[in-house]
Design an enzyme around this catalytic site. Structure first.
Site, short mmCIF file in Angstrom:
data_model
loop_
_atom_site.label_atom_id
_atom_site.label_comp_id
_atom_site.label_asym_id
_atom_site.label_seq_id
_atom_site.Cartn_x
_atom_site.Cartn_y
_atom_site.Cartn_z
N LYS A 1 27.78 -19.65 -19.27
CA LYS A 1 27.74 -20.93 -18.52
C LYS A 1 29.01 -21.16 -17.68
O LYS A 1 29.19 -20.49 -16.67
CB LYS A 1 27.49 -22.08 -19.49
CG LYS A 1 26.04 -22.10 -20.00
CD LYS A 1 25.71 -23.44 -20.61
CE LYS A 1 24.32 -23.48 -21.19
NZ LYS A 1 23.34 -24.04 -20.26
N PHE B 1 20.18 -23.83 -30.75
CA PHE B 1 19.69 -23.11 -29.57
C PHE B 1 20.66 -21.96 -29.28
O PHE B 1 21.84 -22.17 -29.07
CB PHE B 1 19.61 -24.02 -28.34
CG PHE B 1 19.00 -23.31 -27.15
CD1 PHE B 1 17.64 -23.39 -26.91
CD2 PHE B 1 19.78 -22.53 -26.30
CE1 PHE B 1 17.06 -22.71 -25.83
CE2 PHE B 1 19.21 -21.85 -25.24
CZ PHE B 1 17.85 -21.94 -25.00
N ASP C 1 28.79 -19.65 -31.33
CA ASP C 1 28.14 -19.63 -30.02
C ASP C 1 28.74 -20.74 -29.16
O ASP C 1 28.39 -21.91 -29.31
CB ASP C 1 26.63 -19.82 -30.22
CG ASP C 1 25.86 -19.91 -28.91
OD1 ASP C 1 26.49 -20.13 -27.85
OD2 ASP C 1 24.63 -19.80 -28.95
N THR D 1 23.19 -0.60 -18.87
CA THR D 1 23.62 -0.09 -17.56
C THR D 1 24.80 -0.88 -17.01
O THR D 1 25.85 -0.33 -16.74
CB THR D 1 22.45 -0.13 -16.54
OG1 THR D 1 21.43 0.74 -17.00
CG2 THR D 1 22.92 0.35 -15.17
#
Lengths: 510, 510
Positions: free
Chosen positions: B369, B232, B338, B394
């Protein structure tokens, strides 16, 4: 902290306005009070919104100056600074003015790429940032889809949804413009496949379940989002596939084989090119329809900016957008209006698409930037996917930023800043027309009439124009190949416009 | 606001610890102080970190109770609530306990999908949220790539970069896990194409410039990111193309034709399946190498979670990850780790990949997280694209959330919470092993030994298990098809572990 440094107390109403407010007329509706307020504020010369705002720019050193250079050198070791425009000291910035560590005080009509709505160190927002509610939101960030707080509905209804575009009464919250657009695209793909499948009650097939895990169809749909040439919708993989602004935005990044239609390239002044422009718009709409019918990866939605912003401030008429709504309805595909840059007041309407007088609302409207939070609005319940966890992520937005947007909305409504911006924009546009006549070739294709302060023009030496502006105390941005784009805040007033105009005249005559 | 409601004052050191701290030993280094602290905190029975924390869960009503139901009904009108797990009142939640509007006080070992690091209403974080620095960051959000603040380098160096994984000294900041991963992928694509092109000085060709705008190669690269089955990495279009957790996450969303390798499926207990597991890991590495060499869309990077989290808490050995580093080096492709869910302490190291003893660091490490902000770390300067504005958006992160992470880091280091979590995890794992023996079949494939509190097991009636847990005052999450995953905060102590264990025993024996 000294009061002037933080922008001073907000003046809720000037003396003149107060006199009006206590007149014997019936208690004004919000709308009428706002209009009145706007009239007053554009007529005064001192700042109506910030008692502590400087009278004008002060340029003390070259920019960056010696102190800024030190900070930049330090920053560059750990963070890419090659796109750095100006190093700022936000503790000293106030209202329309951005201040740097060398004490340069610059009138900011770029406003963090059009994302600061009501001024640096706005006192009303400061109060909200200091509130116990904000503190709780900062330190207890929830996974909104799983564990929303008891007051989340209330925060939405008194904030984000209070300004929902007509006809759209629900929201999926997000973090920024890119993921707002991408989650809207995801909703569009799920909506379309659900229709094709025969409705929300029809279960996925084994072939769909298996192939989805292999990134293959039918599970991974072979559908597309249609966007326009010179559009900008973000820089993540799905949004970037619909972005067509510049190669530097897209180079080397894998992209989906999705279609693009030509955005009408209007000629200015509009009144001198009526037929030509109408034909450009008709051609564009015909191309859209052709692509919807024939593109080998069928579009399930069209995404469009009310004014193409990063792509060079490209406008189209309300009739064009009504045509787009008609075509998308006719072919039963969705219309997603990307209001990330145009939303929240700068065009003289809260949402730019309110200028269009659409017969039916867009299916989704995305927002970010001046909202300081992000997401997409929708109305049709079938845009909620048929099962939970299909549209989901850990944070799904940020209540802290939603509280801030609520405060921004309150200030915009209390001070009538949308109507104010419409009027200041008209004033600024008129003066720019005069400058354009006085300096032929320097303010080409002036555009944004009747669109608040969302104004742009082309300049043959655009990059030099932007650099010079700093020397005259103005922070101003470009877009597309040659556009100078004005993106002042909603508290930009006539006197700021006069300072800006004077500086621009100096730029083109120096 | 009453003190207990906000978690009370943080106790910096208990009386016992104080005695140790004033012992005649030399002034302790941070590391030794932390270890000592951890020993003490796990040995005490009252909460060491929160004087206002409840002694245990209190369940007053069914969940959701009558008040929560009212709030949910109101919320559902404007916001999808079908994935709602529990409505919370964060003003009343404290430390390890989440409280709902009906007064149910629940021990939270799910912690907003593993994202609350050091407790609800943490007093140290409250101070930071109330600080003038935070207020400025909230109300003056910059476009970080264009207009960083003068103290941005300092905020990074004393915060995000203070805990940078060894060998990685730069950061690109982002908003959440999905865009952290996607910007890392973008860096990988640009890095690879730059190499193929002949270095950073080589200009793009006309063919590249033109085709990039049409979403076609060579401008849009025909390269891929290799990920693992059951991985994931997020839910936006690029990250979702590497996510292989469940069809419900992927269904109907267009995906890139990118390769997936089998993640080793280890058997438990590990010591009884040494050869089998080694073979599974060798097979997986062989498959990775085969795909790198042969996949028709060549990978320029491998992305991997240290522990596959959403996919069911799937572990692999340090040797496996060293093998992955070796293969990626051999074929000159990048290794992206990750750490969105595993990072920031819960595995008993600040970064889970520190367990691996890698010969050279990963090329990029992504985080979000528990960091409450997001981004990717890197070290190799060639991972900065060769031109500005190639990796840009931005906001590019959020200084407010970076300030919060700095505060979290300070508390983690001051209280030794990583070492503490390693010890509490060992205690909890030992007790779970005993429970697993006592209740055969209920705590299957117990995993996460030596990985702090990042522990999981399979239960044949997992969904029911999770529902029942609420009745016994525990909020607990699942992952994959049948895993119960423990994701307590870093302030989870032995006494909380005992409460959790007692509740779990009730669940399986009721």
């Amino acid at each position: 902290m000294a009061v002037p440094r933080l922008g001073g107390a907000l003046r809720p109403l000037s003396a003149a306005t107060k006199r009006i407010a206590v007149s014997p007329a019936p208690r004004p509706t919000i709308a009428s009070a706002l209009t009145r307020r706007a009239t007053v504020s554009t007529a005064r010369m001192a700042s109506s919104f910030y008692s502590g705002e400087p009278d004008g720019p002060v340029v003390k050193t070259e920019i960056p100056g010696p102190k800024a250079k030190e900070y930049i050198a330090k920053l560059d070791k750990v963070f890419d600074t090659r796109s750095l425009n100006m190093l700022a000291d936000y503790t000293k910035s106030t209202g329309n003015y951005i201040v740097d560590p060398d004490g340069n005080t610059i009138l900011d009509v770029y406003a963090q790429i059009a994302s600061i709505p009501i001024g640096y160190n706005n006192p009303a927002l400061k109060k909200i940032a200091e509130s116990p509610e904000m503190v709780t939101a900062i330190i207890n960030r929830p996974a909104l889809g799983n564990f929303p707080s008891h007051d989340w509905a209330d925060i939405l209804e008194t904030g984000i949804l209070k300004v929902a575009p007509p006809g759209l009464n629900q929201v999926f919250t997000a973090m920024a413009g890119s993921d707002a657009n991408e989650t809207a695209y995801k909703a569009a793909f799920m909506w379309r496949r659900q229709k094709e499948r025969g409705g929300p009650a029809v279960e996925f097939t084994e072939a769909e379940l298996e192939s989805s895990m292999n990134n293959q169809s039918p599970g991974a749909s072979q559908l597309s989002i249609l966007s326009f040439k010179t559009a900008f919708h973000g820089r993540l993989f799905g949004s970037l596939s619909t972005t067509r602004s510049k190669p530097i935005h897209k180079m080397d990044i894998p992209a989906f084989d999705w279609p693009q239609a030509t955005f009408p390239q209007l000629k200015y002044p509009l009144e001198e090119h009526v037929e030509e422009n109408a034909k450009a718009e008709a051609d564009s709409l015909a191309e859209v329809e052709h692509l919807i019918k024939n593109y080998h990866v069928p579009p399930c939605a069209v995404v469009v900016e009310p004014i193409q912003s990063e792509g060079g401030d490209n406008h189209a008429s309300p009739a064009f957008f009504r045509g787009l709504r008609e075509i998308t309805k006719k072919h039963d595909i969705l219309l997603i209006v990307d209001e990330v840059q145009t939303g929240v007041g700068a065009t003289g309407k809260f949402w730019a698409h309110e200028h269009w007088d659409l017969p039916t609302p867009p299916d989704m409207v995305t927002f970010s930037k001046k909202a300081q939070t992000a997401g997409y609005y929708f109305g049709d319940p079938s845009l909620r996917p048929n099962k939970p966890y299909r549209q989901f992520n850990t944070w799904m937005g940020d209540p802290a930023r939603a509280l801030l947007f609520r405060g921004i909305i309150d200030e915009i409504q209390r001070l009538g800043l949308v109507e104010h911006t419409a009027k200041v924009g008209d004033y600024l546009f008129g003066k720019l027309e005069a400058l354009a006549k006085k300096y032929p070739g320097q303010f080409e294709n002036l555009r944004g009439k009747g669109q608040g302060t969302f104004i742009a023009f082309d300049n043959p030496n655009r990059d030099e124009f932007l650099k010079k502006a700093k020397k005259f105390g103005i922070n101003i941005g470009g877009s597309g190949a040659s556009a100078v784009r004005l993106r002042p805040m909603l508290i930009f007033e006539k006197q700021h416009a006069d300072l800006l105009l004077a500086a621009m005249e100096k730029i083109v005559s120096s």
